[in-house]
Write a protein that holds these residues in place. Sequence first.
Motif, short mmCIF file in Angstrom:
data_model
loop_
_atom_site.label_atom_id
_atom_site.label_comp_id
_atom_site.label_asym_id
_atom_site.label_seq_id
_atom_site.Cartn_x
_atom_site.Cartn_y
_atom_site.Cartn_z
N TYR A 32 45.23 46.49 37.21
CA TYR A 32 46.70 46.49 37.08
C TYR A 32 47.15 45.54 35.98
O TYR A 32 48.28 45.62 35.50
N ILE A 33 46.26 44.63 35.58
CA ILE A 33 46.48 43.86 34.35
C ILE A 33 45.48 44.47 33.36
O ILE A 33 44.26 44.25 33.48
N GLN A 68 43.12 33.46 36.81
CA GLN A 68 44.22 34.07 37.55
C GLN A 68 44.73 33.16 38.68
O GLN A 68 45.09 32.05 38.44
N SER A 69 44.72 33.64 39.92
CA SER A 69 45.38 32.88 40.99
C SER A 69 44.73 31.54 41.32
O SER A 69 45.32 30.75 42.06
N LYS A 72 46.81 28.67 40.69
CA LYS A 72 47.87 28.27 41.63
C LYS A 72 47.53 26.93 42.29
O LYS A 72 48.42 26.16 42.65
N PHE A 100 48.83 39.61 48.23
CA PHE A 100 49.25 38.50 47.38
C PHE A 100 50.57 38.73 46.66
O PHE A 100 51.29 37.81 46.34
N ASN A 119 51.90 35.19 45.31
CA ASN A 119 52.55 35.17 44.00
C ASN A 119 53.95 34.55 44.06
O ASN A 119 54.31 33.71 43.22
N GLU A 165 49.67 40.80 30.96
CA GLU A 165 50.40 40.69 32.22
C GLU A 165 51.92 40.63 31.98
O GLU A 165 52.70 41.16 32.78
N ASN A 172 55.97 40.98 39.78
CA ASN A 172 56.25 39.54 39.74
C ASN A 172 57.67 39.28 39.23
O ASN A 172 58.33 38.34 39.68
N TYR A 196 54.31 31.31 34.44
CA TYR A 196 53.33 31.66 35.50
C TYR A 196 52.20 32.54 34.93
O TYR A 196 51.01 32.28 35.16
N CYS A 200 48.16 31.58 34.80
CA CYS A 200 47.16 32.49 35.40
C CYS A 200 46.12 32.92 34.37
O CYS A 200 45.00 33.29 34.72
N TYR A 248 44.85 35.06 50.68
CA TYR A 248 45.91 36.01 51.09
C TYR A 248 45.62 36.58 52.48
O TYR A 248 45.25 35.84 53.37
N GLY A 265 40.92 34.52 42.78
CA GLY A 265 41.79 35.08 41.75
C GLY A 265 41.35 36.50 41.44
O GLY A 265 40.17 36.84 41.66
N VAL A 266 42.26 37.34 40.93
CA VAL A 266 41.88 38.73 40.66
C VAL A 266 40.96 38.87 39.45
O VAL A 266 40.49 39.97 39.16
N1 GLN Z 1 48.48 36.82 37.73
C1 GLN Z 1 48.13 37.60 38.89
C2 GLN Z 1 49.38 38.20 39.48
O1 GLN Z 1 50.38 37.55 39.46
C3 GLN Z 1 47.43 36.73 39.88
C4 GLN Z 1 47.07 37.45 41.16
C5 GLN Z 1 45.78 37.02 41.77
O2 GLN Z 1 44.90 36.47 41.12
N2 GLN Z 1 45.63 37.33 43.04
O3 GLN Z 1 49.38 39.31 39.97
#
Ligand code: GLN
Length: 315
Positions: A32-33, A68-69, A72, A100, A119, A165, A172, A196, A200, A248, A265-266
């Motif tokens: 999705y990214i 990625q996450s 956070k 998430f 998120n 992204e 988001n 953000y 990530c 999550y 993270g994704v």
């Molecule tokens: N940047 C990704 C998002 O906002 C991070 C999500 C993830 O790693 N779970 O969708």
Amino acid sequence: MSVSDPVRLREIVDEICERMAGETERGRVADYIPELAKIDPGRFALVLSTAEGNVIAGGDADTRFSIQSISKAFALAVALGRIGDQLWTRVGREPSGDPFNSIVQLEHERGIPRNPFINAGAIAVTDAILSRSEPREALGQILQFVRFLADDDDIAIDPAVAKSETETGWRNAALANFMRDFGTIQRHPEKVIGTYFHHCAIAMTPRQLAQAGRFLAFDGALHPGGPRAIAPRMARQINALMLTCGHYDGSGEFAFRVGLPGKSGVGGGILAVAPGRAAIGCWSPGLNAVGNSQLASMALEMLADRTGWSVFASN
Ligand code: GLN
């Protein structure tokens, strides 16, 4: 008994890497990214950075990936360091049990996200950092903090991932706009999600990740008795949140199987923390159904089993 002998740890890491190399069920790379969809799902790495100062690395330990996450957790440390407990007026500390990127609970909870690792919560944390600085400055601070933690200046934001992204992160954007309406975030939603997306998009190697995670394993210090990154109390709080919310709607399962605080993270990375023992960087890009690395989760389960490092064990 818990294992600390580096020779035995080396054997364990080698055994896990060998087992993972033979795994055919590797999960699905996040697409999705769009930029993340290009990554080879065959990669795997496991790195331990121990209390004794040993770094035990296996697999693709020096290949950069998108954290990625996992960012956070670093953003949360920066925000707590800057505004302290005031942060908790805009984000909660309860597991969500939802995906998430979910929006459903936000309306019921008057725009206050359940925790800083979904998120919505991380976007609120990012806005808190932005209350005292502009996006470029805030990103510089987060990046500098991660470099300091890892003791490595060769860590940077991957601009292609951030752009990818920014062009596709509509969900988001919805979360940020929704929270702006409730007043949870104060800056313009576009600025907040732009910042953000960029944190990530920090790229680092599994070795750098394990090093950067040490502050959580050693009560806020870079190694036992070493330079301090955050207060011990904050390190404990972040670990508690990683254990309960770091994966999550897979957080209960991860705690059950692995028994260590962890943040996924994704991009397929997981930072896990064995308090007092080691920080662990694990990476494999294929994800399970809830968006956590399939192989990294399995590998950490094996690691916890072989080392006795579960936080629920008495040794
Ligand atoms: N940047 C990704 C998002 O906002 C991070 C999500 C993830 O790693 N779970 O969708």
